[in-house]
Design an enzyme around this catalytic site. Structure first.
Site, PDB file in Angstrom:
ATOM      1  N   THR A  29      24.104  23.774  51.358  1.00 18.76           N
ATOM      2  CA  THR A  29      24.377  25.034  50.666  1.00 18.76           C
ATOM      3  C   THR A  29      23.052  25.783  50.484  1.00 18.76           C
ATOM      4  O   THR A  29      22.157  25.288  49.796  1.00 18.76           O
ATOM      5  CB  THR A  29      25.027  24.755  49.299  1.00 18.76           C
ATOM      6  N   ARG A  48      44.030  58.647  31.830  1.00 21.73           N
ATOM      7  CA  ARG A  48      43.616  57.836  30.671  1.00 21.73           C
ATOM      8  C   ARG A  48      42.734  56.672  31.122  1.00 21.73           C
ATOM      9  O   ARG A  48      43.110  55.888  31.983  1.00 21.73           O
ATOM     10  CB  ARG A  48      44.847  57.314  29.930  1.00 21.73           C
ATOM     11  N   LYS A  86      29.812  29.923  50.074  1.00 24.21           N
ATOM     12  CA  LYS A  86      29.926  28.743  49.220  1.00 24.21           C
ATOM     13  C   LYS A  86      29.628  29.089  47.753  1.00 24.21           C
ATOM     14  O   LYS A  86      30.270  28.582  46.832  1.00 24.21           O
ATOM     15  CB  LYS A  86      28.940  27.694  49.744  1.00 24.21           C
ATOM     16  N   CYS A 142      46.393  50.424  30.862  1.00 18.96           N
ATOM     17  CA  CYS A 142      46.735  49.035  30.510  1.00 18.96           C
ATOM     18  C   CYS A 142      45.533  48.080  30.489  1.00 18.96           C
ATOM     19  O   CYS A 142      45.301  47.412  29.490  1.00 18.96           O
ATOM     20  CB  CYS A 142      47.785  48.493  31.479  1.00 18.96           C
ATOM     21  N   ASP A 187      17.855   9.964  58.505  1.00 19.53           N
ATOM     22  CA  ASP A 187      17.465  10.063  57.090  1.00 19.53           C
ATOM     23  C   ASP A 187      16.066   9.471  56.932  1.00 19.53           C
ATOM     24  O   ASP A 187      15.638   8.627  57.725  1.00 19.53           O
ATOM     25  CB  ASP A 187      18.466   9.320  56.191  1.00 19.53           C
ATOM     26  N   HIS A 246      35.485  29.165  41.359  1.00 23.17           N
ATOM     27  CA  HIS A 246      36.123  27.962  40.807  1.00 23.17           C
ATOM     28  C   HIS A 246      35.694  27.778  39.348  1.00 23.17           C
ATOM     29  O   HIS A 246      36.504  27.478  38.472  1.00 23.17           O
ATOM     30  CB  HIS A 246      35.742  26.712  41.612  1.00 23.17           C
ATOM     31  N   THR A 261      19.500  20.372  48.665  1.00 24.91           N
ATOM     32  CA  THR A 261      18.873  21.649  48.289  1.00 24.91           C
ATOM     33  C   THR A 261      18.886  21.725  46.764  1.00 24.91           C
ATOM     34  O   THR A 261      19.649  22.502  46.174  1.00 24.91           O
ATOM     35  CB  THR A 261      19.654  22.843  48.883  1.00 24.91           C
ATOM     36  N   ASN A 268      40.262  27.638  30.254  1.00 25.78           N
ATOM     37  CA  ASN A 268      39.883  26.998  28.985  1.00 25.78           C
ATOM     38  C   ASN A 268      39.853  28.001  27.828  1.00 25.78           C
ATOM     39  O   ASN A 268      40.236  27.675  26.701  1.00 25.78           O
ATOM     40  CB  ASN A 268      38.516  26.313  29.128  1.00 25.78           C
ATOM     41  N   LYS A 275      42.938  48.506  27.591  1.00 21.87           N
ATOM     42  CA  LYS A 275      43.576  48.273  26.283  1.00 21.87           C
ATOM     43  C   LYS A 275      43.897  46.792  26.100  1.00 21.87           C
ATOM     44  O   LYS A 275      43.626  46.205  25.052  1.00 21.87           O
ATOM     45  CB  LYS A 275      44.858  49.111  26.215  1.00 21.87           C
TER      46      LYS A 275
HETATM   47  N1  LIG Z   1      27.936  16.655  47.427  1.00 25.64           N
HETATM   48  C1  LIG Z   1      28.851  17.578  47.626  1.00 25.64           C
HETATM   49  O1  LIG Z   1      30.014  17.446  47.202  1.00 25.64           O
HETATM   50  C2  LIG Z   1      28.545  18.800  48.444  1.00 25.64           C
HETATM   51  C3  LIG Z   1      29.606  19.584  48.913  1.00 25.64           C
HETATM   52  C4  LIG Z   1      29.319  20.684  49.703  1.00 25.64           C
HETATM   53  C5  LIG Z   1      27.994  21.035  49.966  1.00 25.64           C
HETATM   54  N2  LIG Z   1      26.973  20.272  49.464  1.00 25.64           N
HETATM   55  C6  LIG Z   1      25.604  20.652  49.811  1.00 25.64           C
HETATM   56  O2  LIG Z   1      25.191  19.827  50.891  1.00 25.64           O
HETATM   57  C7  LIG Z   1      23.798  19.530  50.778  1.00 25.64           C
HETATM   58  C8  LIG Z   1      23.594  18.028  50.731  1.00 25.64           C
HETATM   59  O3  LIG Z   1      24.254  17.526  49.572  1.00 25.64           O
HETATM   60  P1  LIG Z   1      24.437  15.963  49.334  1.00 25.64           P
HETATM   61  O4  LIG Z   1      25.239  15.838  48.084  1.00 25.64           O
HETATM   62  O5  LIG Z   1      24.922  15.330  50.587  1.00 25.64           O
HETATM   63  O6  LIG Z   1      22.903  15.521  49.064  1.00 25.64           O
HETATM   64  P2  LIG Z   1      22.309  14.051  48.887  1.00 25.64           P
HETATM   65  O7  LIG Z   1      21.176  14.166  47.973  1.00 25.64           O
HETATM   66  O8  LIG Z   1      23.423  13.096  48.584  1.00 25.64           O
HETATM   67  O9  LIG Z   1      21.798  13.703  50.342  1.00 25.64           O
HETATM   68  C9  LIG Z   1      20.684  14.331  50.953  1.00 25.64           C
HETATM   69  C10 LIG Z   1      20.068  13.340  51.919  1.00 25.64           C
HETATM   70  O10 LIG Z   1      19.048  14.020  52.653  1.00 25.64           O
HETATM   71  C11 LIG Z   1      18.038  13.061  52.910  1.00 25.64           C
HETATM   72  N3  LIG Z   1      16.806  13.730  53.345  1.00 25.64           N
HETATM   73  C12 LIG Z   1      15.921  14.424  52.613  1.00 25.64           C
HETATM   74  N4  LIG Z   1      14.911  14.871  53.405  1.00 25.64           N
HETATM   75  C13 LIG Z   1      15.202  14.492  54.654  1.00 25.64           C
HETATM   76  C14 LIG Z   1      14.557  14.649  55.908  1.00 25.64           C
HETATM   77  N5  LIG Z   1      13.424  15.333  56.021  1.00 25.64           N
HETATM   78  N6  LIG Z   1      15.141  14.127  56.992  1.00 25.64           N
HETATM   79  C15 LIG Z   1      16.301  13.449  56.882  1.00 25.64           C
HETATM   80  N7  LIG Z   1      16.936  13.241  55.727  1.00 25.64           N
HETATM   81  C16 LIG Z   1      16.392  13.750  54.625  1.00 25.64           C
HETATM   82  C17 LIG Z   1      17.924  12.286  51.595  1.00 25.64           C
HETATM   83  O11 LIG Z   1      17.283  11.043  51.764  1.00 25.64           O
HETATM   84  C18 LIG Z   1      19.401  12.131  51.244  1.00 25.64           C
HETATM   85  O12 LIG Z   1      19.943  10.940  51.780  1.00 25.64           O
HETATM   86  C19 LIG Z   1      23.322  20.255  49.528  1.00 25.64           C
HETATM   87  O13 LIG Z   1      22.849  21.521  49.911  1.00 25.64           O
HETATM   88  C20 LIG Z   1      24.593  20.411  48.712  1.00 25.64           C
HETATM   89  O14 LIG Z   1      24.505  21.494  47.826  1.00 25.64           O
HETATM   90  C21 LIG Z   1      27.232  19.140  48.730  1.00 25.64           C
END
Ligand SMILES: NC(=O)c1ccc[n+]([C@@H]2O[C@H](COP(=O)([O-])OP(=O)(O)OC[C@H]3O[C@@H](n4cnc5c(N)ncnc54)[C@H](O)[C@@H]3O)[C@@H](O)[C@H]2O)c1
Length: 457
Positions: free
Chosen positions: A124, A330, A209, A267, A30, A216, A86, A224, A270
């Site tokens: 994602t 129909r 995804k 059905c 990270d 969902h 993302t 709702n 209608k």
């Molecule tokens: N949070 C969820 O429940 C969930 C579920 C499924 C999929 N996703 C997808 O997974 C992806 C990540 O989501 P998240 O919630 O874990 O994001 P997040 O923001 O919690 O974590 C992303 C991490 O990436 C790090 N980062 C950014 N640039 C970097 C680099 N160049 N090198 C290394 N680390 C770097 C950031 O510091 C951060 O810690 C997204 O695309 C999200 O849509 C999220």
């Protein structure tokens, strides 16, 4: 196996701890030194059930550590997961700059690595991102995709709050790849999880995804809206939806989930209109239920456009009733399509073994007379006569007798509204209404490249 995971947020932290728990050696990467320090002290970067224990165990066993040094992480591992954020741009598009940045770092490191490396996109992303990531890595590493490295799509299905449980007991494991070697590596990684392992096309995995999450959201909104209508009528919506969910044959089932032609019949049109009217009469705003019909209309228009796009005027229609095995016309959506095509000057021939115009009675007869009063001039029970008279063949019912027609009539163009054929490639003589020919991907990739230029890395 030795794994590096880029991004130590929700997805990366949970993945790192769980892979370590499964016995793999994991290096988290990270840009945040705070997150790296947390992992290196045996603590998670997020608040989640069970994650503290897993991070502690991973740290103590020496199987889980973290670094800010991307290069050393890639060189020390066989698989790199990309789990960076993302974020949305506010208009629905994605900012993929973090993904592309990591791809470049991985590529630069791979320049100095001899062994095969798998890059798995866990974030994602939109369809086509996999190819873009591969081309960045190719450029930065000087290696060829499929030889020195592979990029696979491996979407994450976890839910925050139960993410550790979801990782270890996923609904399924999905890997999109065109590389056998990478498929084997991924299978080895996930093989021990108690879930179906599905290996599929890259783009199928990439879009999955979005399809899941949109569905969902649709379920929540639908429930709702039903609740809002029920409330005004003094009905217990929870009883309604509980009973709704108990029907596993038609309601909660794969039935009706195949992309095909518009709905019709006596059905569905209608009854959806009636529920919409009931809501309106009670001043309940139900945008999703209200727009079901316009979505169906849009799909019927797509069919008209696809047929006209073939550039021929002699059109053969195979099947006129609203579904196979009935003479019920129909609200049959193909009747509207035929009406439109006639209005545009097309020469139409229709074959439907169940429809004999002279024997139609009651509302069935009234409906067709209101739409196409001179129908008897177009309908015949001679399939070969329709084939001979037409350049474009529109298949609206999945009757077995149509199956061998492309082989029997090699000069015709087939427009398939019901996915009667799975082969998909009749040398440019086949179009499906709601599915792409696999060989169209090159053109799609070229389109994606144009979009990528906008979010330049
Ligand atoms: N949070 C969820 O429940 C969930 C579920 C499924 C999929 N996703 C997808 O997974 C992806 C990540 O989501 P998240 O919630 O874990 O994001 P997040 O923001 O919690 O974590 C992303 C991490 O990436 C790090 N980062 C950014 N640039 C970097 C680099 N160049 N090198 C290394 N680390 C770097 C950031 O510091 C951060 O810690 C997204 O695309 C999200 O849509 C999220």
């Amino acid at each position: 196996m030795k794994i590096s995971i880029f991004g130590l947020g929700y997805v990366g932290c949970v993945g790192s701890a769980c892979f370590a728990e499964l016995g793999h050696d994991v290096i988290g990467v990270d840009v945040s030194t705070t997150k790296v320090d947390l992992i290196n002290s045996g603590r998670p970067t997020i608040i989640e059930r069970d994650i503290d224990e897993l991070c502690r165990r991973g740290h103590e066993s020496g199987r889980l550590r973290a670094t800010t040094d991307a290069r050393s992480a890639v060189l020390a591992t066989d698989v790199s997961f990309i789990a960076v954020g993302t974020p949305g741009t506010g208009h629905g598009h994605l900012d993929l700059s973090y993904i592309y940045g990591v791809a470049r770092q991985i590529g630069e490191a791979l320049r100095d690595k001899d062994s095969f490396h798998v890059v798995a996109i866990r974030s994602t992303v939109m369809p086509g991102t996999n190819e873009k990531v591969a081309s960045i890595i190719e450029e930065a590493s000087g290696k060829k995709r499929g030889e020195g490295f592979a990029v696979v799509s491996n979407p994450e299905f976890l839910r925050e709050g139960t993410s550790v449980k979801d990782f270890l007991n996923p609904p399924l494991t999905l890997v999109g790849t065109d590389c056998q070697r990478a498929a084997e590596v991924m299978h080895e990684l996930y093989g021990s999880l108690p879930a179906e392992y599905i290996s599929t096309d890259i783009r199928v995995a990439e879009i999955m995804k979005y399809v899941n999450n949109t569905y969902h959201a649709l379920k929540i909104v639908f429930g709702n809206e039903v609740g809002a209508i029920c409330k005004t009528l003094g009905i217990d919506s929870h009883k309604v939806m509980d009973i709704f969910c108990r029907d596993r044959h038609l309601n909660i089932s794969p039935y009706y989930f195949k992309p095909g032609f518009a709905y019709g019949g006596s059905c569905l049109p209608k009854d959806t209109r009636a529920l919409r009217a009931l809501a309106a009469d009670n001043y309940v705003d139900v945008p999703v239920i209200s727009h079901i019909e316009s979505s169906n209309d849009a799909h019927r228009h797509r069919a008209v456009e696809l047929i006209l796009a073939q550039g021929r005027r002699k059109i053969g229609v195979l099947g006129l009733s609203f579904k196979a095995g009935t003479d019920d016309l129909r609200c049959s959506p193909i009747v509207d399509v035929v009406e439109t095509l006639l209005g545009k000057g097309c020469a139409i021939s229709i074959y439907d073994k169940n429809v004999q115009v002279s024997r139609l009675t009651g509302t069935n007869h009234e409906f067709i007379m209101s739409k196409i009063p001179h129908l008897q001039h177009f309908v015949t029970d001679d399939l070969d006569a329709v084939m001979a008279a037409s350049d474009v063949i529109v298949v609206t019912n999945a009757e077995k007798e149509f199956k061998d027609l492309p082989a029997r009539y090699p000069g015709k163009i087939f427009v398939d509204l019901v996915r009667l054929w799975d082969e998909l490639d009749y040398e440019g003589r086949y179009e499906g209404l709601a599915w792409a020919n696999i060989n169209q991907n090159d053109a799609q990739n070229a389109e994606m490249e144009k979009d990528f230029a906008k979010s330049a890395f």
